[in-house]
Design a protein around this motif. Sequence first.
Motif, PDB file in Angstrom:
ATOM      1  N   ASP A 107      -4.952  15.868  11.150  1.00  0.00           N
ATOM      2  CA  ASP A 107      -4.258  17.126  10.900  1.00  0.00           C
ATOM      3  C   ASP A 107      -3.207  17.027   9.792  1.00  0.00           C
ATOM      4  OD1 ASP A 107      -5.717  18.365  12.901  1.00  0.00           O
ATOM      5  OD2 ASP A 107      -4.267  17.839  14.466  1.00  0.00           O
ATOM      6  N   VAL A 108      -2.844  15.820   9.410  1.00  0.00           N
ATOM      7  CA  VAL A 108      -1.836  15.673   8.352  1.00  0.00           C
ATOM      8  C   VAL A 108      -2.421  15.055   7.082  1.00  0.00           C
ATOM      9  CG1 VAL A 108       0.099  15.500   9.938  1.00  0.00           C
ATOM     10  CG2 VAL A 108      -1.100  13.421   9.249  1.00  0.00           C
ATOM     11  N   MET A 109      -3.645  14.578   7.157  1.00  0.00           N
ATOM     12  CA  MET A 109      -4.231  13.922   5.988  1.00  0.00           C
ATOM     13  C   MET A 109      -4.664  14.952   4.943  1.00  0.00           C
ATOM     14  SD  MET A 109      -8.063  12.838   7.234  1.00  0.00           S
ATOM     15  CE  MET A 109      -9.348  14.075   7.472  1.00  0.00           C
ATOM     16  N   LYS A 110      -4.859  14.479   3.731  1.00  0.00           N
ATOM     17  CA  LYS A 110      -5.389  15.295   2.633  1.00  0.00           C
ATOM     18  C   LYS A 110      -6.863  14.968   2.481  1.00  0.00           C
ATOM     19  CE  LYS A 110      -4.641  14.095  -1.587  1.00  0.00           C
ATOM     20  NZ  LYS A 110      -4.030  13.807  -2.910  1.00  0.00           N
ATOM     21  N   ARG A 111      -7.708  15.978   2.641  1.00  0.00           N
ATOM     22  CA  ARG A 111      -9.155  15.735   2.606  1.00  0.00           C
ATOM     23  C   ARG A 111      -9.676  15.586   1.178  1.00  0.00           C
ATOM     24  NH1 ARG A 111     -11.669  16.081   7.404  1.00  0.00           N
ATOM     25  NH2 ARG A 111     -10.480  16.978   9.135  1.00  0.00           N
TER      26      ARG A 111
ATOM     27  N   PHE B  33       0.852  -1.190   0.000  1.00  0.00           N
ATOM     28  CA  PHE B  33       0.000   0.000   0.000  1.00  0.00           C
ATOM     29  C   PHE B  33       0.887   1.239   0.000  1.00  0.00           C
ATOM     30  CE2 PHE B  33       0.815  -1.097   4.373  1.00  0.00           C
ATOM     31  CZ  PHE B  33       1.004   0.109   5.020  1.00  0.00           C
ATOM     32  N   TRP B  34       0.331   2.331  -0.522  1.00  0.00           N
ATOM     33  CA  TRP B  34       1.047   3.606  -0.591  1.00  0.00           C
ATOM     34  C   TRP B  34       0.359   4.684   0.242  1.00  0.00           C
ATOM     35  CZ3 TRP B  34       0.210   0.269  -4.551  1.00  0.00           C
ATOM     36  CH2 TRP B  34       1.340  -0.219  -5.200  1.00  0.00           C
ATOM     37  N   GLU B  35      -0.924   4.485   0.449  1.00  0.00           N
ATOM     38  CA  GLU B  35      -1.721   5.465   1.183  1.00  0.00           C
ATOM     39  C   GLU B  35      -2.500   4.768   2.291  1.00  0.00           C
ATOM     40  OE1 GLU B  35      -3.260   8.976  -1.626  1.00  0.00           O
ATOM     41  OE2 GLU B  35      -3.907   7.006  -2.289  1.00  0.00           O
ATOM     42  N   ILE B  36      -2.793   5.546   3.349  1.00  0.00           N
ATOM     43  CA  ILE B  36      -3.674   5.083   4.417  1.00  0.00           C
ATOM     44  C   ILE B  36      -4.961   5.903   4.326  1.00  0.00           C
ATOM     45  CG2 ILE B  36      -4.005   5.081   6.918  1.00  0.00           C
ATOM     46  CD1 ILE B  36      -1.064   4.442   7.200  1.00  0.00           C
ATOM     47  N   TYR B  37      -6.076   5.209   4.375  1.00  0.00           N
ATOM     48  CA  TYR B  37      -7.359   5.895   4.260  1.00  0.00           C
ATOM     49  C   TYR B  37      -7.896   6.208   5.650  1.00  0.00           C
ATOM     50  CZ  TYR B  37      -6.963   4.285  -0.509  1.00  0.00           C
ATOM     51  OH  TYR B  37      -6.507   4.064  -1.770  1.00  0.00           O
ATOM     52  N   VAL B  38      -8.355   7.418   5.809  1.00  0.00           N
ATOM     53  CA  VAL B  38      -8.931   7.868   7.070  1.00  0.00           C
ATOM     54  C   VAL B  38     -10.449   7.852   6.921  1.00  0.00           C
ATOM     55  CG1 VAL B  38      -8.978   9.686   8.803  1.00  0.00           C
ATOM     56  CG2 VAL B  38      -6.916   9.335   7.408  1.00  0.00           C
ATOM     57  N   VAL B  39     -11.134   7.207   7.869  1.00  0.00           N
ATOM     58  CA  VAL B  39     -12.581   7.016   7.747  1.00  0.00           C
ATOM     59  C   VAL B  39     -13.296   7.563   8.978  1.00  0.00           C
ATOM     60  CG1 VAL B  39     -12.372   4.994   6.250  1.00  0.00           C
ATOM     61  CG2 VAL B  39     -12.390   4.683   8.731  1.00  0.00           C
ATOM     62  N   ASP B  40     -14.582   7.869   8.787  1.00  0.00           N
ATOM     63  CA  ASP B  40     -15.410   8.298   9.916  1.00  0.00           C
ATOM     64  C   ASP B  40     -16.055   7.062  10.561  1.00  0.00           C
ATOM     65  OD1 ASP B  40     -17.513   7.497   8.331  1.00  0.00           O
ATOM     66  OD2 ASP B  40     -18.172   9.520   7.807  1.00  0.00           O
ATOM     67  N   PRO B  41     -16.865   7.226  11.608  1.00  0.00           N
ATOM     68  CA  PRO B  41     -17.460   6.059  12.281  1.00  0.00           C
ATOM     69  C   PRO B  41     -18.339   5.196  11.365  1.00  0.00           C
ATOM     70  CG  PRO B  41     -17.562   7.962  13.722  1.00  0.00           C
ATOM     71  CD  PRO B  41     -17.075   8.460  12.393  1.00  0.00           C
ATOM     72  N   GLN B  42     -18.875   5.766  10.281  1.00  0.00           N
ATOM     73  CA  GLN B  42     -19.693   4.992   9.338  1.00  0.00           C
ATOM     74  C   GLN B  42     -18.843   4.363   8.230  1.00  0.00           C
ATOM     75  OE1 GLN B  42     -20.738   8.271  10.317  1.00  0.00           O
ATOM     76  NE2 GLN B  42     -21.879   7.136  11.906  1.00  0.00           N
ATOM     77  N   HIS B  43     -17.533   4.441   8.371  1.00  0.00           N
ATOM     78  CA  HIS B  43     -16.572   3.884   7.420  1.00  0.00           C
ATOM     79  C   HIS B  43     -16.622   4.598   6.064  1.00  0.00           C
ATOM     80  CE1 HIS B  43     -13.481   0.851   7.234  1.00  0.00           C
ATOM     81  NE2 HIS B  43     -13.854   0.498   6.011  1.00  0.00           N
ATOM     82  N   HIS B  44     -16.976   5.864   6.092  1.00  0.00           N
ATOM     83  CA  HIS B  44     -16.903   6.685   4.887  1.00  0.00           C
ATOM     84  C   HIS B  44     -15.509   7.311   4.812  1.00  0.00           C
ATOM     85  CE1 HIS B  44     -21.524   7.318   5.273  1.00  0.00           C
ATOM     86  NE2 HIS B  44     -21.231   6.165   4.683  1.00  0.00           N
ATOM     87  N   PRO B  45     -14.832   7.238   3.668  1.00  0.00           N
ATOM     88  CA  PRO B  45     -13.499   7.839   3.562  1.00  0.00           C
ATOM     89  C   PRO B  45     -13.589   9.365   3.611  1.00  0.00           C
ATOM     90  CG  PRO B  45     -14.215   7.035   1.421  1.00  0.00           C
ATOM     91  CD  PRO B  45     -15.238   6.564   2.419  1.00  0.00           C
ATOM     92  N   ILE B  46     -12.799   9.966   4.496  1.00  0.00           N
ATOM     93  CA  ILE B  46     -12.824  11.425   4.618  1.00  0.00           C
ATOM     94  C   ILE B  46     -11.469  12.038   4.285  1.00  0.00           C
ATOM     95  CG2 ILE B  46     -14.671  11.421   6.332  1.00  0.00           C
ATOM     96  CD1 ILE B  46     -12.523  11.772   8.478  1.00  0.00           C
ATOM     97  N   GLY B  47     -10.480  11.195   3.988  1.00  0.00           N
ATOM     98  CA  GLY B  47      -9.162  11.720   3.642  1.00  0.00           C
ATOM     99  C   GLY B  47      -8.169  10.592   3.430  1.00  0.00           C
ATOM    100  N   THR B  48      -6.998  10.962   2.932  1.00  0.00           N
ATOM    101  CA  THR B  48      -5.917   9.994   2.727  1.00  0.00           C
ATOM    102  C   THR B  48      -4.624  10.568   3.283  1.00  0.00           C
ATOM    103  OG1 THR B  48      -5.292  10.868   0.542  1.00  0.00           O
ATOM    104  CG2 THR B  48      -6.976   9.146   0.601  1.00  0.00           C
ATOM    105  N   CYS B  49      -3.713   9.679   3.598  1.00  0.00           N
ATOM    106  CA  CYS B  49      -2.427  10.111   4.147  1.00  0.00           C
ATOM    107  C   CYS B  49      -1.322   9.270   3.537  1.00  0.00           C
ATOM    108  CB  CYS B  49      -2.432   9.957   5.669  1.00  0.00           C
ATOM    109  SG  CYS B  49      -1.084  10.840   6.476  1.00  0.00           S
TER     110      CYS B  49
END
Length: 470
Positions: free
Chosen positions: A222-226, A190-206
Motif C-alpha cells: 500500500d505504500v510502494m510505488k508500482r 541501499f536506498w530502496e527496497i524492492y517488492v517482489v511477487d512469489p516468482q521473484h518478479h519486481p512489482i514495486g519499490t519503496c
Amino acid sequence: MSDTDLETPDLPAPLPASRLDEDDRLVPQFVRDVMERVEAGDDEGARALVQPLHPADIADLFEQVDSDDRRALAAALSDMVDGDVIAEMNEHVRDELIDSLEPHQVADIAGQLETDDAVAIIEDMEEDDQRAVLRALDPDDRAAIEEALTYPEESAGRLMQRDLIAVPEHWTVGHVIDYLRADDQLTTDFWEIYVVDPQHHPIGTCMLSWILRAPRKIRIADVMKREQTLIPVDMDQEEVALRFQKYALISAAVVDQSGRLVGMITVDDIVHIIQEEASEDVLLLSGAGEGDINEPISESYKSRVRWLVTNLFTALIASAIIASFGAAIEQMVALAVLMPIVASIGGNAGTQTMAVAVRALATNQLTRSNSWRTIGREIRLALLNGATIAILVGLGAGFVFSNPALGGVIGAAMLINVGVAGLAGVLVPLLLERFDQDPAVASSVFVTMITDSMGFFAFLGLAVASGLVG
C-alpha cells in the motif's frame, strides 16, 4: 534526550595542507617523501604518511609514481592496499598491480568488494589466473562472479550488484523493519527496497523514507510505488546511464530474460560510467584510443597508428585532386596560397557538426524520427556560416591579390565546402550508427577526407571553369 545520547559517525580528519593542494590533488613533495621512505626500507614511515589518506587518494598515489616503483610501494603499504583502494584505481594501474599478486591475495581483495567491482578486477586476467582466483574465493562470491562473467562486457549484468533488499508484497511495514534489524547478513548500502511477487518478479519499490514514516500495520504493497524503471540484464551500460539520467534514478532493479529480479544498479556506479563513456567518445573522435596516460605504450601505439595510416590513404585522395589541377596551380601561385584556407575552414565546420551529431546520437537526442529534421537544420546552419565566411574571405582575397574574380571563386568554393561539411558532419555519424558501428570511431577520418577533397575540387574546379586560369 541529551546530545551525548546521539551517536554521530566518525568523519575523517582533514588532511594537512602539505599532502593535498587546493584542488585535492597530492602534492609532488608528499609523493617524493613517501617514495624516499619506501626506497630506504622505512615501511613504517611510509605507512605513517599514507595512513590518513582516503582510499581514493591512496589510489592516486599509485598513479603518481613510476610504474617500476608501484610494486615496492604496494609491498611497503601491505594491508593498506585493500579492496576500497583497488576499486578506486585507474584500470591500467590496477591491472599492473593485480598481476604482481598471488591468486589468494587477489581473491582476498575481490571478496571485500561488491560483485561489480570484483568482476572488473577479474575479467581481464589471463584464463589460468582467473580460474586460480575463482578457486580461492568463497563459494558464494565465486558463484556470483562466475554468473556475472557470463554476461556481455559493459552490460548491466557486469555492472549490477547482487546484494539488495527484496520483500514479499503481503508483508507489513513492521515486518520489513523487523527483517532489516534482525538479519545481520543483509547489505547495508541501499536506498530502496524492492517488492517482489512469489516468482521473484519486481512489482514495486519503496523508499526507506516512506518505510520509516509509515505505521507498522500498513501493508508494504500500500505504500510502494508500482511504476519503476527495470533494466534488462544484457542492456549496454551506456543505455543504462541514459535511463538513470533521463528518469533521475538513484537505483534501479535489474531483471533477467524471464523478468526475475537478479540485481540492482546504483547511481554511484553510473557516475563512473557517464564519465567513461563521455571521455571515450571524445577520444574516439580523435582516433587516440583510450587516451589514458597509464596505458602501455604498445597498446596506445596500436590504437593510434591504425587511424593515422587510414588518414594517410584518405589524404592521398585530396593529393590526387590537387595533382590533377597542377597546370592551373602553376599559372597562378595564389591558388596554392589560398587552398589551405578552403580546406581548413571546411574541416573545422565539419568537425563542429560531427561533434554535435555524435553527442546527439550518444544521448538519444538524434533518432530515426527526427534525423531528417536534424539534417535540414545542420545544412541551413552550414549555409549561413558558409555565406558569412565566403563574404569575408572573398573580399579579403580580392583585395590582397587585386583580383575580384579570384575573390569570387574562393568565396563560392568556401560556401560549397562549408555546406558539404555540414552535410557530411551529420550524415557520416548517422550512416555509421545505422550500420551498428560506433559513430565516434571513424567519423573524423571520413569527414576530413570529404571536406578536404571537396574543398580542393570546388576551388580549383571553379578557377578553371570561370576562366581564371587556362
